[in-house]
Scaffold this motif. Structure first.
Motif, mmCIF file in Angstrom:
data_model
loop_
_atom_site.group_PDB
_atom_site.id
_atom_site.type_symbol
_atom_site.label_atom_id
_atom_site.label_comp_id
_atom_site.label_asym_id
_atom_site.label_seq_id
_atom_site.Cartn_x
_atom_site.Cartn_y
_atom_site.Cartn_z
ATOM 1 N N MET A 133 0.846 -1.196 0.000
ATOM 2 C CA MET A 133 0.000 0.000 0.000
ATOM 3 C C MET A 133 0.875 1.237 0.000
ATOM 4 O O MET A 133 1.802 1.344 0.797
ATOM 5 C CB MET A 133 -0.905 0.026 1.231
ATOM 6 N N SER A 167 -11.482 1.883 0.326
ATOM 7 C CA SER A 167 -11.149 0.463 0.357
ATOM 8 C C SER A 167 -10.835 -0.069 -1.036
ATOM 9 O O SER A 167 -9.953 -0.927 -1.210
ATOM 10 C CB SER A 167 -12.300 -0.338 0.973
ATOM 11 N N GLU A 168 -11.543 0.445 -2.028
ATOM 12 C CA GLU A 168 -11.295 0.020 -3.401
ATOM 13 C C GLU A 168 -9.954 0.549 -3.909
ATOM 14 O O GLU A 168 -9.203 -0.159 -4.582
ATOM 15 C CB GLU A 168 -12.422 0.497 -4.308
ATOM 16 N N TYR A 178 -7.372 1.657 -1.969
ATOM 17 C CA TYR A 178 -6.250 1.266 -1.111
ATOM 18 C C TYR A 178 -6.589 -0.049 -0.402
ATOM 19 O O TYR A 178 -6.876 -0.068 0.793
ATOM 20 C CB TYR A 178 -5.958 2.351 -0.078
ATOM 21 N N PRO A 179 -6.562 -1.172 -1.112
ATOM 22 C CA PRO A 179 -6.913 -2.457 -0.491
ATOM 23 C C PRO A 179 -5.983 -2.757 0.687
ATOM 24 O O PRO A 179 -4.768 -2.602 0.594
ATOM 25 C CB PRO A 179 -6.693 -3.471 -1.629
ATOM 26 N N GLY A 180 -6.560 -3.159 1.787
ATOM 27 C CA GLY A 180 -5.763 -3.497 2.952
ATOM 28 C C GLY A 180 -5.525 -2.357 3.909
ATOM 29 O O GLY A 180 -5.053 -2.576 5.028
ATOM 30 N N ALA A 181 -5.818 -1.124 3.506
ATOM 31 C CA ALA A 181 -5.652 0.008 4.415
ATOM 32 C C ALA A 181 -6.697 -0.058 5.526
ATOM 33 O O ALA A 181 -7.819 -0.533 5.317
ATOM 34 C CB ALA A 181 -5.778 1.338 3.660
ATOM 35 N N LEU A 182 -6.328 0.426 6.697
ATOM 36 C CA LEU A 182 -7.272 0.497 7.814
ATOM 37 C C LEU A 182 -8.179 1.705 7.608
ATOM 38 O O LEU A 182 -7.695 2.820 7.385
ATOM 39 C CB LEU A 182 -6.507 0.637 9.131
ATOM 40 N N ALA A 230 -0.648 1.469 12.231
ATOM 41 C CA ALA A 230 -1.039 1.073 10.877
ATOM 42 C C ALA A 230 -0.028 1.529 9.832
ATOM 43 O O ALA A 230 0.511 2.637 9.898
ATOM 44 C CB ALA A 230 -2.414 1.660 10.545
ATOM 45 N N GLU A 231 0.223 0.652 8.875
ATOM 46 C CA GLU A 231 1.074 1.035 7.744
ATOM 47 C C GLU A 231 0.423 2.179 6.972
ATOM 48 O O GLU A 231 1.079 3.150 6.592
ATOM 49 C CB GLU A 231 1.286 -0.173 6.832
#
Length: 275
Positions: free
Chosen positions: A1, A61-62, A64-68, A88-89
């Protein structure tokens, strides 16, 4: 990400779309049945809050998949969502309508707040004002600016320091416990003028553009303050928690003061908070 400054226009456009499609069509025409009380009569949520947050969160979410994704309304249903924010990264923190009481009352003092957090620090913040179409933007190391609905930009800059009796500011003393609550409320008579919008989106804009000299909050929910503190800092201002520590993602209490410079911060802490 990954996230870079080049993502800012897309995020600004996302906030604008949420405002146009989910928030403004419900503004002024909102009915009592669509307003729900949370913890107090002035703490409310509306259908527009929920719809705008879903809109923004789905798009993030679309992209940045995997983002909190930490949304105010989602956290109200599941507080555990906040647990990973400090480490969080990459995370996005959303307040779909900051100033919901104003929104539900037909007053235009509200905004949509989005903060970008990476590796334990807020690296970008955006506050969009659906009524005017403007967006205040701050990027770590790159300054702050206001972008108009037509794309025109102006630099945001805090005011020069002034003596206490010439300051304009606000303290959310209603969230303090006694005896500090009464002491702070009384000490506010020392400043030139106080105001209260109950809307961080507008308070940080006023502070970052030199219209007011300080703001102070007790409850430090990340959706209320992360973006605004960064925008204000990039406009030349100074913020610290009441104990002098920096405000970081994951911190939710202890109070903070946002003002023009460290000397004014110390003055307000001493004269208003008696600390």
């Amino acid at each position: 990400m990954t996230f870079s400054d080049s993502d800012i226009p897309a995020l600004t456009a996302l906030l604008r779309r949420a405002g146009e499609e989910e928030i403004m069509p419900r503004f002024a025409g909102i009915g009592g049945a669509e307003i729900k009380q949370k913890q107090a009569p002035w703490d409310v949520v509306t259908e527009a809050d929920t719809a705008a947050e879903v809109h923004i969160a789905a798009a993030l979410s679309e992209r940045y998949p995997g983002a909190l994704i930490v949304g105010e309304e989602a956290v109200a249903d599941n507080p555990a969502i906040m647990n990973g924010l400090a480490d969080a990264e990459l995370a996005f923190v959303i307040d779909p309508i900051d100033g919901t009481f104003n929104f539900a009352s037909g007053m235009p003092a509200f905004g949509t707040i989005l903060a970008v957090v990476a590796g334990g620090a807020c690296i970008a913040g955006m506050i969009h004002y659906p009524v005017s179409g403007e967006t205040t933007i701050g990027v770590a190391g790159a300054g702050s600016r206001i972008v108009g609905e037509n794309g025109a930009e102006q630099v945001a800059r805090v005011s020069e320091p002034v003596p206490l009796d010439q300051m304009v500011g606000t303290v959310s003393w209603g969230f303090l416990d006694e005896p500090l609550r009464g002491r702070v409320a009384g000490a506010m008579s020392k400043i030139g003028m106080s105001f209260a919008f109950r809307c961080s989106a507008w308070e940080y804009r006023l502070a970052a553009t030199g219209r007011v000299h300080f703001i102070s909050a007790q409850n430090l929910m990340p959706w209320d303050h992360l973006a605004g503190v960064l925008i204000h800092a990039e406009a030349g201002g100074y913020t610290a928690c009441l104990d002098g520590s920096p405000y970081r993602p994951g911190k939710t209490d202890g109070g903070l003061i946002t003002t023009t410079d460290p000397e004014s911060w110390a003055l307000i802490r001493r004269e208003i908070f008696g600390m």
